[in-house]
Scaffold this motif. Structure first.
Motif, PDB file in Angstrom:
ATOM      1  N   MET A  56      19.817  16.397   7.452  1.00 29.43           N
ATOM      2  CA  MET A  56      19.264  16.645   6.122  1.00 29.43           C
ATOM      3  C   MET A  56      19.231  18.141   5.852  1.00 29.43           C
ATOM      4  O   MET A  56      18.797  18.924   6.706  1.00 29.43           O
ATOM      5  N   ASP A  57      19.716  18.543   4.673  1.00 27.93           N
ATOM      6  CA  ASP A  57      19.510  19.922   4.239  1.00 27.93           C
ATOM      7  C   ASP A  57      18.012  20.138   4.074  1.00 27.93           C
ATOM      8  O   ASP A  57      17.324  19.287   3.510  1.00 27.93           O
ATOM      9  N   GLU A  58      17.518  21.272   4.547  1.00 26.19           N
ATOM     10  CA  GLU A  58      16.083  21.525   4.441  1.00 26.19           C
ATOM     11  C   GLU A  58      15.667  21.803   3.006  1.00 26.19           C
ATOM     12  O   GLU A  58      14.627  21.349   2.569  1.00 26.19           O
ATOM     13  N   TRP A  77      29.372  14.790   2.893  1.00 20.94           N
ATOM     14  CA  TRP A  77      27.987  14.914   2.468  1.00 20.94           C
ATOM     15  C   TRP A  77      27.678  13.878   1.393  1.00 20.94           C
ATOM     16  O   TRP A  77      28.577  13.325   0.749  1.00 20.94           O
ATOM     17  N   ALA A  78      26.379  13.636   1.228  1.00 19.43           N
ATOM     18  CA  ALA A  78      25.892  12.774   0.157  1.00 19.43           C
ATOM     19  C   ALA A  78      24.688  13.471  -0.463  1.00 19.43           C
ATOM     20  O   ALA A  78      23.872  14.061   0.249  1.00 19.43           O
ATOM     21  N   LEU A  79      24.592  13.416  -1.769  1.00 21.00           N
ATOM     22  CA  LEU A  79      23.459  13.990  -2.487  1.00 21.00           C
ATOM     23  C   LEU A  79      22.877  12.910  -3.392  1.00 21.00           C
ATOM     24  O   LEU A  79      23.586  12.360  -4.240  1.00 21.00           O
ATOM     25  N   LEU A  80      21.614  12.591  -3.170  1.00 17.88           N
ATOM     26  CA  LEU A  80      20.897  11.653  -4.035  1.00 17.88           C
ATOM     27  C   LEU A  80      19.897  12.454  -4.846  1.00 17.88           C
ATOM     28  O   LEU A  80      19.062  13.168  -4.286  1.00 17.88           O
ATOM     29  N   ARG A  81      20.024  12.358  -6.162  1.00 19.03           N
ATOM     30  CA  ARG A  81      19.142  13.117  -7.046  1.00 19.03           C
ATOM     31  C   ARG A  81      18.759  12.257  -8.243  1.00 19.03           C
ATOM     32  O   ARG A  81      19.374  11.223  -8.515  1.00 19.03           O
ATOM     33  N   GLN A  82      17.769  12.704  -8.936  1.00 10.45           N
ATOM     34  CA  GLN A  82      17.315  12.007 -10.127  1.00 10.45           C
ATOM     35  C   GLN A  82      17.879  12.694 -11.353  1.00 10.45           C
ATOM     36  O   GLN A  82      17.942  13.935 -11.404  1.00 10.45           O
ATOM     37  N   SER A  83      18.296  11.909 -12.340  1.00 10.56           N
ATOM     38  CA  SER A  83      18.736  12.475 -13.607  1.00 10.56           C
ATOM     39  C   SER A  83      17.536  13.137 -14.285  1.00 10.56           C
ATOM     40  O   SER A  83      16.416  12.636 -14.200  1.00 10.56           O
ATOM     41  N   LEU A  84      17.773  14.254 -14.944  1.00 16.87           N
ATOM     42  CA  LEU A  84      16.677  14.950 -15.614  1.00 16.87           C
ATOM     43  C   LEU A  84      16.166  14.208 -16.847  1.00 16.87           C
ATOM     44  O   LEU A  84      14.988  14.277 -17.161  1.00 16.87           O
ATOM     45  N   HIS A  85      17.052  13.497 -17.539  1.00 19.16           N
ATOM     46  CA  HIS A  85      16.670  12.925 -18.824  1.00 19.16           C
ATOM     47  C   HIS A  85      16.822  11.409 -18.918  1.00 19.16           C
ATOM     48  O   HIS A  85      16.217  10.795 -19.790  1.00 19.16           O
TER      49      HIS A  85
END
Length: 127
Positions: A56-58, A77-85
């Motif tokens: 995990m990236d810190e 790599w994998a990036l899980l993020r939330q949409s801003l809007h």
């Protein structure tokens, strides 16, 4: 030296309001934040197991980024993020090996099915 990924894809996972169609009065940000917390805990627990190829990236201000050792000096790599809007979780995956994207996607889909089965997520984009 920066290698170009052999495979790269973005997946959009919709956060549903509920089983009631067209219900838009809900706090999708809280649901998304809870899923991200569960994901971080799941990855860290797996990283602590012997033989794990995920780290995990810190610090990542977008979401949680996981680095994947794909062997022979190759990395994904994998990036899980939330949409801003929008009521979405966005999953980006990159791999330097053939089939690496599919392997990572299947592991993350298994995560959603096992650890987030009580969350109102539409996982169709991952299937």
């Amino acid at each position: 030296m920066c290698n170009e990924p052999l495979e790269a894809k973005e997946f959009r996972i919709r956060i549903r309001a509920s089983s009631i169609p067209n219900q838009f009065n809900y706090d999708f940000k809280s649901i998304g934040a809870e899923v991200l917390d569960i994901f971080q805990t799941w990855v860290v627990a797996g990283v602590n197991r012997e033989g794990s190829k995920w780290s995990m990236d810190e610090v990542n201000h977008e979401g949680w980024r996981v680095n994947i050792d794909e062997g022979n000096g190759k990395r994904g790599w994998a990036l899980l993020r939330q949409s801003l809007h929008d009521p979405l979780l966005v999953l980006n995956i990159e791999s330097e090996v053939e089939g690496g994207l599919q392997d990572t996607k299947e592991k993350i889909l298994a995560f959603f099915k096992s650890e987030c089965s009580n969350q109102p997520l539409e996982l169709d984009s991952l299937m």
